[in-house]
Design an enzyme around this catalytic site. Structure first.
Site, short mmCIF file in Angstrom:
data_model
loop_
_atom_site.label_atom_id
_atom_site.label_comp_id
_atom_site.label_asym_id
_atom_site.label_seq_id
_atom_site.Cartn_x
_atom_site.Cartn_y
_atom_site.Cartn_z
CE1 TYR A 242 -8.30 4.51 -14.90
CE2 TYR A 242 -6.79 5.40 -13.26
CZ TYR A 242 -7.48 4.34 -13.80
OH TYR A 242 -7.36 3.11 -13.24
CG HIS B 41 12.21 -2.45 -22.85
ND1 HIS B 41 12.90 -2.78 -21.71
CD2 HIS B 41 11.06 -1.87 -22.44
CE1 HIS B 41 12.18 -2.41 -20.65
NE2 HIS B 41 11.07 -1.86 -21.07
CG ASP C 26 -2.81 1.82 3.74
OD1 ASP C 26 -2.85 2.88 3.06
OD2 ASP C 26 -1.83 1.50 4.42
CD GLU D 59 -0.96 4.75 11.89
OE1 GLU D 59 -0.58 4.93 13.07
OE2 GLU D 59 -1.11 3.63 11.37
CG HIS E 258 -2.23 -0.66 0.95
ND1 HIS E 258 -3.14 -0.16 0.05
CD2 HIS E 258 -2.77 -1.79 1.45
CE1 HIS E 258 -4.20 -0.96 0.00
NE2 HIS E 258 -4.00 -1.96 0.83
#
Ligand code: NI
Length: 396
Positions: free
Chosen positions: A299, A243, A108, A375, A103
């Site tokens: 997106y 590549h 999370d 947190e 994460h």
């Protein structure tokens, strides 16, 4: 009106639980479209709250509806749940137990915050107007993304407005980032194969060298941004992979290039593939080589609805105080988000919850092996999500 004291107490009560949920999720990250255990955990946790109607619209997503006692509008609140293919290098005691998966973007925390808000709001059902729909979305990190799948499955049916949050580690905890208009960029991807003719490095005249041709292509693609697009427009073209080749003395047959294109304006966005192809075609043909070019629109840019954002800004000022508001400059954020799949359908607003902490060493950018969040920021997110429906769901 809700009793502010009671709400504050409920948020305080849920704080340590939200932190524990976040740590549990951090230990058990899963890749996009593979969020089996994560969605099961979310499903069971939501089931343990009162009065939520919990369903699964797609295999690894979860939706919960909370219908208030009072009439009112329907607000959807979205959290994404997927992790990234990164080997974690943090050393705290809740590091990823899933090797190579991490994460590293804060999803999370997003999931834990929305679970916290669901728990608190389910206890405030009597005062709640309308409906709150909690969207636990899978696969934000991997186009075509989980959001569009959920929209196609009907997750927004009856929804009036949608909001989403993103934790942001580059900024010190204690702010909510509010932006009007575009707050993320259109993000498209491309693959190019340049086909030459292999040969011995000592006799390039007998070969068609795709390495030197590729170098010219990479350089010339930058001319699109600097020479073909108005200077006021924000566009980024990045070739991020090359590549080709297998030995020092062999001219390879083919070189492959890949990268991304970010933009804000839909009109400009649509012109870019043709501008790129003109360069790729011109250079490869000039040197007798050929090419394949694949371009995929990803997106869309997230564009915050003005009225909804204004209401949320008022709410943040009331609930957190003016000093909490950090204005985001429109069109400055080049990141991308599939939240746009929701906000294209109904008015939406995507906000940032700052979660950095320099003193604690929480300074690593998103998608870094040592990324983490402060947190303390989780409580800010919960608070915002708990107050939002009270501000937005009344008909007046
Ligand atoms: Ni993210």
């Amino acid at each position: 009106m809700i009793e502010t004291v009671k709400v504050a107490e409920l948020i305080k009560d849920v704080k340590s639980t939200v932190i524990n949920w976040r740590r549990y999720l951090h230990q058990h990250p899963e890749l996009s479209f593979q969020e089996e255990d994560t969605s099961q955990f979310v499903y069971e946790t939501l089931k343990s709250f009162e009065d939520l109607e919990v369903t699964r619209l797609t295999r690894t997503s979860v939706v919960a509806r909370l219908v208030g006692k009072q009439p009112g509008r329907v607000l959807a609140m979205r959290a994404d749940m997927d992790a990234l293919p990164i080997k974690e290098e943090n050393d705290f005691d809740f590091v990823s137990k899933n090797p190579g998966v991490m994460h590293a973007c804060g999803h999370d925390g997003h999931t834990a915050m929305l679970l916290g808000a669901a728990k608190v709001l389910s206890q405030l059902k009597d005062q709640l107007q309308g409906e709150v729909r909690f969207i636990f979305q899978h696969a934000e990190e991997l186009p075509p993304g989980g959001a569009v799948e959920m929209v196609n499955a009907g997750v927004l049916e009856g929804v009036d407005q949608v909001i989403g949050l993103h934790l942001a580690s580059p900024f010190e905890t204690g702010k909510i980032g509010v932006g009007y208009g575009p707050v993320s960029a259109n993000c498209d991807v491309f693959d190019i194969a340049i086909r030459g003719k292999g040969g011995h490095s000592s006799q390039p005249n007998t070969a068609i060298d795709p390495v030197t041709i590729s170098a010219q292509v990479v350089n010339n693609l930058q001319h699109i941004v600097s020479r073909n697009i108005a200077t006021r427009e924000k566009v980024v073209i990045s070739v991020t992979q090359i590549h080709g080749g297998s030995a020092r003395n062999i001219i390879p047959q083919t070189v492959k290039l890949s990268g991304t294109v970010r933009s804000f304006e839909q009109e400009i966005r649509k012109e870019i593939p043709a501008l790129m192809e003109r360069i790729i075609k011109g250079i490869t043909e000039a040197h007798g080589a050929s090419y394949d070019f694949e371009y995929e629109f990803g997106y869309d840019s997230v564009v915050n609805d003005h009225r909804l954002t204004q209401k949320l800004e008022e709410m943040i000022e009331d609930v957190f105080g003016q000093e909490f508001i950090s204005k985001l400059e429109p069109g400055k954020m080049m990141g991308s988000e599939d939240f746009s799949a929701f906000s294209k359908v109904v008015p939406g607003c995507f906000l940032l919850v700052t979660a950095g902490n320099e003193k604690e060493g929480i300074v690593y950018p998103h998608h870094h092996p040592r990324f983490t969040i402060d947190e303390e920021a989780l409580e800010h997110g919960v608070k915002l999500l708990v107050h939002a429906p009270f501000k937005l769901n009344s008909h007046v």
